[in-house]
Design a protein around this motif. Sequence first.
Motif, short mmCIF file in Angstrom:
data_model
loop_
_atom_site.label_atom_id
_atom_site.label_comp_id
_atom_site.label_asym_id
_atom_site.label_seq_id
_atom_site.Cartn_x
_atom_site.Cartn_y
_atom_site.Cartn_z
N ASN A 118 -17.76 26.68 24.01
CA ASN A 118 -17.01 26.34 25.22
C ASN A 118 -15.84 25.42 24.90
O ASN A 118 -14.77 25.51 25.51
CB ASN A 118 -17.92 25.64 26.24
N ARG A 119 -16.06 24.54 23.92
CA ARG A 119 -15.00 23.59 23.57
C ARG A 119 -13.78 24.30 23.00
O ARG A 119 -12.64 23.87 23.24
CB ARG A 119 -15.53 22.55 22.58
N ALA A 120 -14.01 25.35 22.24
CA ALA A 120 -12.89 26.09 21.64
C ALA A 120 -12.26 27.06 22.62
O ALA A 120 -11.16 27.56 22.37
CB ALA A 120 -13.38 26.86 20.41
N GLY A 121 -12.93 27.32 23.76
CA GLY A 121 -12.44 28.29 24.72
C GLY A 121 -12.06 27.67 26.05
O GLY A 121 -10.96 27.14 26.22
N VAL A 122 -13.00 27.72 26.99
CA VAL A 122 -12.68 27.30 28.36
C VAL A 122 -12.26 25.84 28.45
O VAL A 122 -11.33 25.50 29.19
CB VAL A 122 -13.88 27.58 29.30
N GLU A 123 -12.91 24.94 27.68
CA GLU A 123 -12.54 23.53 27.78
C GLU A 123 -11.13 23.29 27.26
O GLU A 123 -10.37 22.49 27.83
CB GLU A 123 -13.54 22.68 27.00
N ARG A 124 -10.78 24.01 26.22
CA ARG A 124 -9.43 23.87 25.66
C ARG A 124 -8.39 24.44 26.61
O ARG A 124 -7.39 23.78 26.94
CB ARG A 124 -9.35 24.58 24.31
N VAL A 125 -8.61 25.66 27.08
CA VAL A 125 -7.62 26.34 27.91
C VAL A 125 -7.44 25.66 29.26
O VAL A 125 -6.32 25.54 29.77
CB VAL A 125 -8.03 27.82 28.10
N MET A 126 -8.55 25.16 29.83
CA MET A 126 -8.48 24.56 31.16
C MET A 126 -8.21 23.06 31.12
O MET A 126 -8.19 22.41 32.16
CB MET A 126 -9.78 24.85 31.91
N GLY A 127 -8.01 22.52 29.92
CA GLY A 127 -7.63 21.11 29.82
C GLY A 127 -8.76 20.13 30.02
O GLY A 127 -8.52 18.97 30.40
N PHE A 128 -10.02 20.56 29.75
CA PHE A 128 -11.16 19.66 29.92
C PHE A 128 -11.41 18.79 28.69
O PHE A 128 -12.32 17.97 28.69
CB PHE A 128 -12.42 20.47 30.23
N CYS A 129 -10.66 19.02 27.64
CA CYS A 129 -10.78 18.20 26.44
C CYS A 129 -9.40 18.08 25.79
O CYS A 129 -8.47 18.82 26.15
CB CYS A 129 -11.79 18.79 25.45
N THR A 130 -9.28 17.15 24.87
CA THR A 130 -7.99 16.93 24.23
C THR A 130 -7.81 17.85 23.02
O THR A 130 -8.78 18.42 22.51
CB THR A 130 -7.89 15.47 23.74
N ASP A 131 -6.58 17.97 22.56
CA ASP A 131 -6.31 18.76 21.36
C ASP A 131 -7.04 18.19 20.16
O ASP A 131 -7.50 18.94 19.29
CB ASP A 131 -4.80 18.80 21.08
N GLU A 132 -7.14 16.86 20.11
CA GLU A 132 -7.84 16.22 19.00
C GLU A 132 -9.32 16.58 19.01
O GLU A 132 -9.92 16.82 17.95
CB GLU A 132 -7.68 14.69 19.08
N GLN A 133 -9.91 16.66 20.19
CA GLN A 133 -11.33 17.03 20.30
C GLN A 133 -11.55 18.48 19.86
O GLN A 133 -12.55 18.79 19.22
CB GLN A 133 -11.81 16.83 21.74
N VAL A 134 -10.62 19.35 20.20
CA VAL A 134 -10.72 20.75 19.78
C VAL A 134 -10.61 20.86 18.27
O VAL A 134 -11.40 21.55 17.61
CB VAL A 134 -9.62 21.60 20.45
N THR A 135 -9.63 20.18 17.71
CA THR A 135 -9.44 20.21 16.26
C THR A 135 -10.68 19.70 15.53
O THR A 135 -11.11 20.29 14.53
CB THR A 135 -8.22 19.37 15.86
N ARG A 136 -11.24 18.62 16.03
CA ARG A 136 -12.44 18.06 15.40
C ARG A 136 -13.62 19.03 15.52
O ARG A 136 -14.36 19.23 14.58
CB ARG A 136 -12.80 16.72 16.03
#
Length: 274
Positions: A118-136
Motif C-alpha cells: 500500500n505504501r508503494a501504491g495508494v499511499e504514495r499516489v494519494m499523498g498519505f505518506c512522504t516521498d522519503e517514506q516511500v523511498t525508505r
Amino acid sequence: MAKDKKKTPVKSNAAEPLKLTNKDYLEQLRRLHVEMVKLQEWVKQKGIKICIVFEGRDGAGKGGTIKALTERVSPRVFRVVALPAPTDREKSQMYIQRYLAHMPAAGEVVIFDRSWYNRAGVERVMGFCTDEQVTRFLSLAPLMERMMVDSGVMLFKYWLEVSEEEQTRRLEARIKDGRKIWKLTPMDLKSYSRWYDYSRARDDMFKATDTDHAPWLVANSNDKKRARLNIISDLLSRIPYKNVPREKVILPKRQKSGGYREPNYPLRRIPEKF
C-alpha cells in the motif's frame, strides 16, 4: 432428456485468445480446487508456511481471484487478510508492524488482499505518506522479504494487470449494479483519475522489489475467469506439494431411535417463497 451440445468458444477478434465458456471455466476451476485441497492437506501435515500477496489497481479482480482460490478450502488453513485504514496507534508504529502480526504460522496459508505494498501504491499516489517514506520502504521491503523467506515462509507476490478500458468498464458496472455498489469507494473514484501516477508507482515498485527471492508475478486480468485459472494454476506449479494419503471414509451406522419421537412443537418456520 437430450444431452446439451457443447458450446463452441467464441473468438472476439484475431488478437484475443478464445473466450472461455462458463462450463469450461467451471470444469477447470473444479479440477484446480481438487488440487488446492491436496495442497491444504500437505500444508497441514508438513507445517508449511505460505504467504500470498495480491496487488493491482482498483477493479483488477483481486477479490474475485481470492474468492475463487479459497472457495473450497478451509478458512482455518487459508486465512484472508484485508486490513482497514490504520488507526492512530498503528500510524505511530513501525510501518510493517501491523502486517507482521498476520504472518502465517506452521500449517497456514495467509492471503493478503492488498498488503504492505500500500505504501508503494495508494499511499504514495494519494499523498498519505512522504516521498522519503516511500523511498525508505522500497529500500527496506526486499530485506524484510528476505527475512521472511529465510525464516521458512514461502512468499508469492501477484500483480493483476488490467487495461484502462477494462477498468473503466468494471467500475461503471459497479455504479449500475446494486450488488456491487459497495465495492466503489470515494478513494476508488479519486484514484481512477490518476492512472499514470499509479503506473509510475507500479514501475518504481517493480524496479525496487522484484527480486529473485520474492519476484513479482504479473497476470493479465482483462479476462477475469482466465486470470483466476492462470493464477491458481501458477501457484500450484510453484509449490512442491504431494498428495497426502487418507483413509477411506465410510459413514457409520446411525444409532437406534431408542423410543425417540419428534415433538409436537409449533416451530416458527420461515416462509417458503422459493
